[in-house]
Design an enzyme around this catalytic site. Structure first.
Site, PDB file in Angstrom:
ATOM      1  N   HIS A  98       0.829  -1.209   0.000  1.00 17.09           N
ATOM      2  CA  HIS A  98       0.000   0.000   0.000  1.00 17.09           C
ATOM      3  C   HIS A  98       0.865   1.261   0.000  1.00 17.09           C
ATOM      4  CE1 HIS A  98      -3.229  -2.618   2.212  1.00 17.09           C
ATOM      5  NE2 HIS A  98      -3.012  -3.011   0.972  1.00 17.09           N
ATOM      6  N   HIS A 164     -10.444 -13.141   7.515  1.00 19.61           N
ATOM      7  CA  HIS A 164      -9.828 -12.553   6.321  1.00 19.61           C
ATOM      8  C   HIS A 164     -10.186 -13.395   5.107  1.00 19.61           C
ATOM      9  CE1 HIS A 164      -6.623 -11.457   3.441  1.00 19.61           C
ATOM     10  NE2 HIS A 164      -6.615 -10.297   4.067  1.00 19.61           N
TER      11      HIS A 164
END
Length: 417
Positions: A98, A164
């Protein structure tokens, strides 16, 4: 329904099924609970006794896309380690692939006091000069981790635990792998075979190849201490798990599974989902998680209606948008990704999205222009309630509807499947 930093009101049929995690009250005294966990950790001596005043201490945090309450956990950690001078600490922002966070964002995440006193760095997976080789994975790739983490005398990983969509659960080893790994290592972790494995799914740790690789990498340069929490829909801390990495994470996952995973008896024509609001719904890339939660219980040929504000865009960094524009259909995208000659970071998110789109129609309500959503092969919608009424023409008056107001904070699953 959670949306950005606020909420959306939508009209749904009376017979709709609302699916939320089993409510857990926030802890009455969060600080006391965290301090207690640091002093009586799982499988280790008290944290304070393990850290010398001369130690260089690295604390790994999750980045701004995660709702980890860093603004609470990090000051409390630093208080517990007050015998260590401020100059001996480095906080490593586990960005994975990211973007960097700005100083203002670090203040938002950690508070001005921490930002002004402690050195904070963004992890850069593409910069070899900031990485150190720690071994070779049994999967064949070299393993690189953040250099300052590896060279620290004492290493702490923080985070929060929730189901997740391909690693089974967040938190624990994932803070290190992929949080502070090098790009070569991350690409192996997210390759088409790993992501496409049926055991790489919500709530599963057993023989999950991603958890196995995360564990392998962590053992090469293991955190000396883990501090993770679970959260409720209001982002309040519901439980604290601190101590030895693997056992603390296992206990946290057991707790999260009991509260976040909800069985249903059958699939639905339409599933409406959020992406848990801010910070997870900052971009379209992250919204795939909300879509994936809905995918668990939508009928084949059904429709997913996803509300994700996307205040940070598609986003502009990474290859997510680029890959989606390389082919003209989800099927072609999957064929591209499964080609052994193809390897680009962010392909894992595209792969998950394409699998969902092969199963159901996906509509997105967001702040993005309609043409941007269409470029990502998704269907824009101006109003969720209107789209729901329109879909009744497709599925009939008895159309079945499920709503996930907290998005992937709730993971539904069909009992018999």
């Amino acid at each position: 329904m959670q949306y950005g930093k606020g909420a959306l009101r939508i009209e749904v049929p009376d017979h709709s099924t609302i699916i939320e995690p089993r409510h857990t009250d926030g802890l009455a005294n969060e600080k006391e609970a965290v301090k207690g966990a640091l002093r009586q950790p799982i499988g280790l001596p008290p944290l304070k006794s393990m850290v010398k005043s001369t130690d260089k201490v690295a604390i790994v945090i999750s980045d701004i896309t995660r709702p980890t309450p860093n603004h609470k956990l990090i000051p409390w950690l630093l208080e517990e380690l007050e015998h260590v001078p401020c100059g001996q600490f480095v906080i490593i922002n586990g960005t994975g692939t990211h973007r960097d966070q700005t100083r203002d964002e670090f203040v938002q995440m950690l508070g001005e006091d921490v930002v002004s006193r402690i050195r904070i760095i963004n992890h850069h997976c593409h910069n070899p000069g900031e990485l150190t080789w720690v071994g070779k994975s049994c999967l064949g790739c070299d393993v690189y981790l953040n250099k300052e983490y590896v060279e620290a005398d004492f290493r702490i990983v923080t985070g929060f635990i929730e189901p997740h969509f391909f690693a089974g659960f967040s938190g624990g080893p994932k803070g290190i792998m992929p949080g502070i790994a090098g790009i070569e290592t991350i690409l192996t972790f997210h390759n088409a075979r790993m992501i496409g494995d049926p055991l790489s799914t919500w709530g599963n740790l057993q023989r999950n190849p991603l958890q196995e690789m995360a564990g392998e990498v962590n053992r090469m340069c293991k955190p000396d201490f883990m501090l993770n929490v679970t959260l409720n829909g209001a982002k309040e801390i519901t439980q604290v798990f601190a101590g030895e990495l693997f056992e603390s994470h296992r206990q946290g996952c057991t707790f999260a599974k009991e509260h976040a995973m909800v069985p249903v008896h059958e699939r639905f024509d339409v599933v409406i989902t959020s992406n848990s609001g801010y910070p997870l719904d900052q971009n379209l890339y992250q919204a795939v998680k909300g879509m994936s939660a809905a995918h668990k219980i939508v009928k084949q040929g059904g429709s997913i209606l996803c509300a994700s504000e996307c205040s940070d865009g598609i986003p502009s960094h990474g290859n997510y948008a680029e890959i989606l524009q390389m082919r003209s259909s989800p099927q072609e995208i999957l064929e591209l990704i499964h080609d052994p000659a193809f390897l680009k970071f962010d392909q894992w998110q595209v792969q998950k999205q394409a699998v969902i789109q092969m199963w159901a129609n996906v509509y997105v309500y967001s702040s993005l222009p309609a043409q941007d959503i269409e470029k990502m092969m998704l269907k824009p919608m101006d109003d969720i309630s209107s789209k729901l009424r329109e879909l009744r023409n497709t599925y009939g008056e008895q159309m079945t509807v499920a709503v996930l107001p907290l998005g992937p904070l709730t993971i539904p699953y069909v009992k018999d499947e």
